[in-house]
Design a protein around this motif. Structure first.
Motif, PDB file in Angstrom:
ATOM      1  N   ASN A 101       2.319   1.609  -3.422  1.00  0.00           N
ATOM      2  CA  ASN A 101       1.304   2.086  -4.359  1.00  0.00           C
ATOM      3  C   ASN A 101       1.052   3.582  -4.186  1.00  0.00           C
ATOM      4  OD1 ASN A 101       0.914  -0.353  -5.622  1.00  0.00           O
ATOM      5  ND2 ASN A 101      -0.774  -0.950  -4.314  1.00  0.00           N
ATOM      6  N   LYS A 102       0.999   4.055  -2.943  1.00  0.00           N
ATOM      7  CA  LYS A 102       0.791   5.480  -2.708  1.00  0.00           C
ATOM      8  C   LYS A 102       1.944   6.293  -3.282  1.00  0.00           C
ATOM      9  CE  LYS A 102      -2.238   5.385   1.282  1.00  0.00           C
ATOM     10  NZ  LYS A 102      -2.456   5.833   2.657  1.00  0.00           N
ATOM     11  N   ASN A 103       3.149   5.815  -3.102  1.00  0.00           N
ATOM     12  CA  ASN A 103       4.321   6.499  -3.665  1.00  0.00           C
ATOM     13  C   ASN A 103       4.261   6.501  -5.190  1.00  0.00           C
ATOM     14  OD1 ASN A 103       5.345   6.998  -1.113  1.00  0.00           O
ATOM     15  ND2 ASN A 103       6.681   5.211  -1.128  1.00  0.00           N
TER      16      ASN A 103
ATOM     17  N   LYS B 120       0.831  -1.205   0.000  1.00  0.00           N
ATOM     18  CA  LYS B 120       0.000   0.000   0.000  1.00  0.00           C
ATOM     19  C   LYS B 120       0.865   1.254   0.000  1.00  0.00           C
ATOM     20  CE  LYS B 120      -4.034  -2.030   2.194  1.00  0.00           C
ATOM     21  NZ  LYS B 120      -4.882  -2.067   3.384  1.00  0.00           N
TER      22      LYS B 120
ATOM     23  N   ILE C 249       1.593   6.283  -7.043  1.00  0.00           N
ATOM     24  CA  ILE C 249       0.497   7.147  -7.471  1.00  0.00           C
ATOM     25  C   ILE C 249       0.949   8.598  -7.499  1.00  0.00           C
ATOM     26  CG2 ILE C 249      -1.752   8.062  -6.775  1.00  0.00           C
ATOM     27  CD1 ILE C 249      -2.423   5.167  -5.846  1.00  0.00           C
ATOM     28  N   GLU C 250       1.672   9.033  -6.480  1.00  0.00           N
ATOM     29  CA  GLU C 250       2.149  10.421  -6.451  1.00  0.00           C
ATOM     30  C   GLU C 250       3.110  10.695  -7.610  1.00  0.00           C
ATOM     31  OE1 GLU C 250       0.868  12.849  -4.609  1.00  0.00           O
ATOM     32  OE2 GLU C 250      -0.478  11.281  -3.909  1.00  0.00           O
TER      33      GLU C 250
END
Length: 96
Positions: A20-22, A17, A24-25
């Protein structure tokens, strides 16, 4: 599955997670630099890639995220263009 196996599974899920957040940014920053036409081209590449039967699950997930962000970016660009068109004063368009 033992307790320790469950803990490892949860650790990998949490780690994934964060990754994925990294991602996405990073994707957002790159996508925001694209024109509408470049975004459509990227979406076409994703579509072609997804149709490959040998695609990995990780690649499917990345394509889904990128595709969603690209579609959102295209929608925002179209809305901005529509707003600009609506703000054009018809008097400026009159030919004398």
């Amino acid at each position: 599955m033992s307790f320790s196996d469950e803990g490892i599974k949860n650790h990998f899920s949490m780690s994934n997670k964060v990754t994925n957040k990294n991602n996405i940014e990073i994707f957002k920053k790159d996508i925001n630099k694209l024109t509408y036409e470049e975004s459509i081209s990227e979406l076409e590449k994703i579509l072609s890639n997804v149709q490959d039967e040998n695609i990995s699950l990780d690649q499917i997930q990345i394509n889904y995220i990128k595709g969603h962000l690209l579609l959102k970016h295209c929608d925002e660009l179209l809305q901005f263009c529509e707003q600009e068109i609506n703000e054009i004063n018809p008097e400026f368009l009159e030919l004398d």
